[in-house]
Design a protein around this motif. Structure first.
Motif, short mmCIF file in Angstrom:
data_model
loop_
_atom_site.label_atom_id
_atom_site.label_comp_id
_atom_site.label_asym_id
_atom_site.label_seq_id
_atom_site.Cartn_x
_atom_site.Cartn_y
_atom_site.Cartn_z
N ILE A 28 23.28 -4.64 -10.53
CA ILE A 28 21.85 -4.72 -10.25
C ILE A 28 21.40 -3.44 -9.56
N SER A 29 20.32 -2.85 -10.06
CA SER A 29 19.76 -1.63 -9.46
C SER A 29 18.44 -1.95 -8.77
N ILE A 30 18.17 -1.21 -7.70
CA ILE A 30 16.91 -1.34 -6.97
C ILE A 30 16.34 0.06 -6.80
N MET A 31 15.13 0.27 -7.31
CA MET A 31 14.49 1.57 -7.19
C MET A 31 13.23 1.45 -6.34
N THR A 32 13.05 2.41 -5.44
CA THR A 32 11.94 2.36 -4.49
C THR A 32 11.25 3.71 -4.40
N SER A 33 9.93 3.67 -4.32
CA SER A 33 9.14 4.89 -4.10
C SER A 33 8.11 4.63 -3.01
N ASP A 34 8.01 5.56 -2.09
CA ASP A 34 6.94 5.50 -1.09
C ASP A 34 6.02 6.71 -1.23
N THR B 180 14.71 -2.06 5.63
CA THR B 180 13.70 -1.65 4.63
C THR B 180 14.26 -1.50 3.22
N GLY B 181 15.42 -2.09 2.96
CA GLY B 181 15.99 -2.02 1.62
C GLY B 181 17.00 -0.92 1.41
N VAL B 182 17.43 -0.26 2.49
CA VAL B 182 18.43 0.79 2.36
C VAL B 182 19.78 0.19 1.96
N THR B 183 20.17 -0.90 2.61
CA THR B 183 21.39 -1.62 2.25
C THR B 183 21.07 -3.10 2.12
N TRP B 184 21.90 -3.80 1.34
CA TRP B 184 21.69 -5.22 1.09
C TRP B 184 22.99 -5.97 1.31
N ASP B 185 22.92 -7.07 2.04
CA ASP B 185 24.09 -7.91 2.30
C ASP B 185 23.93 -9.24 1.58
N ASN C 296 0.82 -1.22 0.00
CA ASN C 296 0.00 0.00 0.00
C ASN C 296 0.85 1.27 0.00
N GLU C 297 2.03 1.18 0.60
CA GLU C 297 2.86 2.38 0.74
C GLU C 297 4.13 2.34 -0.09
N LYS C 298 4.46 1.20 -0.67
CA LYS C 298 5.79 1.05 -1.24
C LYS C 298 5.76 0.35 -2.60
N ASP D 106 7.51 -4.67 5.65
CA ASP D 106 8.49 -4.05 4.74
C ASP D 106 9.84 -3.78 5.38
N ARG D 107 10.07 -4.29 6.58
CA ARG D 107 11.35 -4.02 7.24
C ARG D 107 12.47 -4.91 6.72
N THR D 108 12.14 -6.16 6.37
CA THR D 108 13.15 -7.12 5.91
C THR D 108 12.94 -7.43 4.44
N GLY D 109 14.00 -7.28 3.67
CA GLY D 109 13.91 -7.52 2.23
C GLY D 109 14.70 -8.73 1.80
#
Length: 231
Positions: A142-148, A208-213, A127-129, A182-185
């Protein structure tokens, strides 16, 4: 009388020297005009590496401006559609559509060049993301684009060391999902599926997807994430 003779001799000598100088200069100038460099020195302009994004072990994010959600003369039973070579995502069953804008940052993937690879698995929507994963072909990570904000503003980042260095074919499948509000991606990138060179990269985000390990294949989370995508 002797003094006058000395002066005359001096003047004659000076005239001879001046004439010889003019003749020599004329010969040198003529030779310079006819000279052609055999191996001219070429100064190579070095490329400024600072123009390209630094390849680090964390996600590099930046913001770009999108547009307000709009209506489209299309019907789709999915939450995305490609219209006029642009990717649109809906959060309200197709009433309005948010366009995914191109990333013009140097060295980053442009989504318009990957619209033919987009599948449902590339897109996460709540609903928000809205989050879209794409890229990985050639030297592009690889790119990841996000909009809230329903597509009006986007945050885009790339995961380092995920470029395939293959201009013709990147990843066969890209999967992305979020849990825990949406906290864990979770993210999975599949390449050379069905062959002996098959490879699956798995990543996990806890912010929330800010960084990825990256998740090692021996880590228990590796199998858990693959199961999340039915892999």
């Amino acid at each position: 009388m002797k003094a006058l003779k000395s002066v005359l001799i001096g003047l004659v000598g000076m005239l001879i020297i001046f004439a010889a100088f003019k003749a020599s200069k004329s010969i040198i100038d003529d030779q310079n005009l006819k000279y052609v460099q055999v191996n001219p020195l070429v100064v190579e302009k070095k490329q400024d590496d600072s123009l390209y994004p630094e390849d680090i072990d964390r996600m590099i994010s930046h913001s770009i401006t999108g547009t307000k959600a709009t209506t489209l003369p299309v019907k789709s039973d999915q939450n995305y559609v490609v219209h006029e070579n642009k990717l649109y995502v809906t959060s309200n069953q197709g009433k309005t559509w948010a366009q995914a804008p191109d990333d013009d940052y140097l060295g980053y993937a442009r989504i318009s060049e990957y619209v033919d690879t987009i599948q449902q698995s590339n897109i996460y929507r709540s609903n928000e993301k809205i989050t879209i994963v794409y890229g990985g072909r050639g030297s592009e990570n690889i790119s990841i684009m996000t909009s809230d904000s329903k597509g009006e503003h986007w945050s885009i980042g790339s995961i380092s060391k995920t470029a395939t260095h293959d201009l013709q074919k990147g990843y066969d499948e890209l999967h992305i999902d979020f849990v825990d509000d949406d906290r864990t991606g979770y993210l999975a990138a599949i390449r050379n599926e069905g062959s002996v060179q098959a490879k699956i990269l798995v990543f996990r985000s806890i912010n929330t997807g800010v960084t990825w390990d990256e998740v090692d294949s021996r880590d228990p989370f590796y199998g858990e994430i693959l199961s999340q995508f039915g892999l």
